[in-house]
Design an enzyme around this catalytic site. Structure first.
Site, short mmCIF file in Angstrom:
data_model
loop_
_atom_site.label_atom_id
_atom_site.label_comp_id
_atom_site.label_asym_id
_atom_site.label_seq_id
_atom_site.Cartn_x
_atom_site.Cartn_y
_atom_site.Cartn_z
N ARG A 23 0.82 -1.22 0.00
CA ARG A 23 0.00 0.00 0.00
C ARG A 23 0.85 1.26 0.00
O ARG A 23 0.40 2.33 -0.38
CB ARG A 23 -0.91 0.04 1.23
CG ARG A 23 -1.89 -1.10 1.30
CD ARG A 23 -2.55 -1.15 2.66
NE ARG A 23 -1.51 -1.44 3.67
CZ ARG A 23 -1.70 -1.32 4.97
NH1 ARG A 23 -2.86 -0.91 5.45
NH2 ARG A 23 -0.73 -1.62 5.81
N GLN A 46 -0.29 24.22 18.82
CA GLN A 46 -0.60 24.90 17.56
C GLN A 46 0.22 24.25 16.45
O GLN A 46 1.34 23.81 16.68
CB GLN A 46 -0.21 26.37 17.70
CG GLN A 46 -0.65 27.28 16.60
CD GLN A 46 -0.37 28.74 17.00
OE1 GLN A 46 -0.87 29.20 18.01
NE2 GLN A 46 0.39 29.43 16.21
N ASN A 48 1.49 25.14 12.47
CA ASN A 48 1.58 26.19 11.46
C ASN A 48 2.12 25.61 10.16
O ASN A 48 2.83 24.61 10.17
CB ASN A 48 2.54 27.30 11.92
CG ASN A 48 2.10 27.91 13.23
OD1 ASN A 48 0.93 28.18 13.46
ND2 ASN A 48 3.05 28.10 14.14
N ARG A 59 13.09 33.01 6.02
CA ARG A 59 12.15 33.34 7.09
C ARG A 59 12.88 33.21 8.42
O ARG A 59 13.47 32.19 8.71
CB ARG A 59 10.94 32.42 7.05
CG ARG A 59 10.11 32.56 5.78
CD ARG A 59 8.96 31.55 5.78
NE ARG A 59 8.20 31.59 4.56
CZ ARG A 59 7.04 32.22 4.41
NH1 ARG A 59 6.51 32.89 5.42
NH2 ARG A 59 6.40 32.19 3.26
N HIS A 62 13.51 33.77 14.30
CA HIS A 62 12.45 34.11 15.26
C HIS A 62 12.58 33.35 16.57
O HIS A 62 13.05 32.23 16.59
CB HIS A 62 11.07 33.75 14.69
CG HIS A 62 10.78 34.35 13.36
ND1 HIS A 62 10.13 33.65 12.38
CD2 HIS A 62 11.03 35.57 12.85
CE1 HIS A 62 10.00 34.41 11.31
NE2 HIS A 62 10.55 35.58 11.56
N LYS A 72 9.64 23.79 18.99
CA LYS A 72 9.09 23.59 17.65
C LYS A 72 9.51 22.23 17.13
O LYS A 72 10.60 21.75 17.42
CB LYS A 72 9.62 24.66 16.69
CG LYS A 72 9.16 26.06 17.00
CD LYS A 72 9.74 27.05 16.00
CE LYS A 72 9.28 28.47 16.31
NZ LYS A 72 9.87 29.43 15.36
N HIS A 119 15.03 30.52 15.40
CA HIS A 119 14.79 29.57 14.32
C HIS A 119 14.58 30.31 13.01
O HIS A 119 13.92 31.35 12.96
CB HIS A 119 13.55 28.72 14.64
CG HIS A 119 13.10 27.90 13.50
ND1 HIS A 119 11.99 28.21 12.76
CD2 HIS A 119 13.64 26.79 12.93
CE1 HIS A 119 11.85 27.31 11.80
NE2 HIS A 119 12.83 26.44 11.89
N TYR A 132 5.05 23.04 11.00
CA TYR A 132 5.70 22.90 12.30
C TYR A 132 4.69 23.01 13.43
O TYR A 132 3.74 23.77 13.39
CB TYR A 132 6.86 23.86 12.49
CG TYR A 132 6.58 25.32 12.25
CD1 TYR A 132 6.37 26.19 13.32
CD2 TYR A 132 6.54 25.83 10.97
CE1 TYR A 132 6.13 27.53 13.10
CE2 TYR A 132 6.31 27.17 10.74
CZ TYR A 132 6.10 28.02 11.82
OH TYR A 132 5.85 29.35 11.60
N LYS A 167 10.29 42.89 8.16
CA LYS A 167 10.48 42.60 9.58
C LYS A 167 11.71 41.72 9.80
O LYS A 167 12.56 42.01 10.65
CB LYS A 167 9.23 41.95 10.18
CG LYS A 167 9.37 41.62 11.67
CD LYS A 167 8.07 41.15 12.28
CE LYS A 167 7.72 39.76 11.88
NZ LYS A 167 6.58 39.20 12.62
N ASP A 168 11.82 40.64 9.03
CA ASP A 168 12.95 39.73 9.20
C ASP A 168 14.28 40.38 8.80
O ASP A 168 15.31 40.12 9.42
CB ASP A 168 12.74 38.44 8.43
CG ASP A 168 11.70 37.53 9.09
OD1 ASP A 168 11.32 37.80 10.24
OD2 ASP A 168 11.29 36.56 8.44
#
Length: 182
Positions: A23, A46, A48, A59, A62, A72, A119, A132, A167-168
């Protein structure tokens, strides 16, 4: 799941153990009990996903301040990324050290990033999707970041940065931080 130690204290690269038959295959991607037996956070509140259109998209870097710090568990579902984490725990033996990990849809590896790490990731292909799990809710007032190009960190990104948010791109250099990183 096979847990591989990294060069950074408390961070883990996780290899899935797929079982297959006619399968296809099946693999466990997360197990709270397994994580907690290793002293890792196993409760995630959460999930994301991010989709990046262009190769070279960056990205991050953070993180969230306590009490909103988050663990994470990162996986690349489509395409390929280089994931970069930086240990920002002032009392850690690997403080301000970073490590890169190639996460791809093909290798299906996961990266466990504990609280106290910044990260980031850069896409190595077009049309990338990353998913994540996080252990704390996103709290805008606790969000912080490090500049991806800070020479003090010495990160050598594998691709030219083609796309990055304002921002980054504008996170302060380490020497410009007015508060303790973590």
């Amino acid at each position: 799941m096979i847990f591989h130690e990294t060069n950074l204290k408390d961070a883990w690269l996780i290899e899935l153990q797929a079982r297959g038959d006619e399968r296809g295959s099946f693999a466990r991607t997360m197990c709270r009990e397994t994580f907690e037996k290793r002293g890792l956070i196993g409760d995630f509140v959460q999930q994301n996903t991010s989709v990046s259109v262009h190769r070279g998209t960056l990205r991050g870097l953070h993180y969230q301040l306590p009490p909103h710090a988050e663990a994470k568990l990162i996986r690349c579902l489509r395409g390929a990324i280089v994931d970069v984490i930086v240990d920002i725990r002032a009392d850690s033996p690997t403080y301000l050290e970073h490590q890169m990990f190639e996460l791809t849809a093909e290798n299906r590896h996961h990266l466990y990033v504990p609280p106290g790490f910044a990260h980031s990731f850069q896409t190595l292909t077009d049309d990338v999707e990353v998913s994540y799990l996080v252990s704390a809710l996103y709290t805008p007032q606790a969000e912080r970041g490090l500049r991806y190009s800070d020479e003090r960190l010495g990160i050598r990104w594998p691709e030219r940065v083609t796309t990055i948010s304002d921002k980054d791109a504008g996170w302060p250099l380490i020497e410009e931080h007015t508060e303790r990183l973590f």
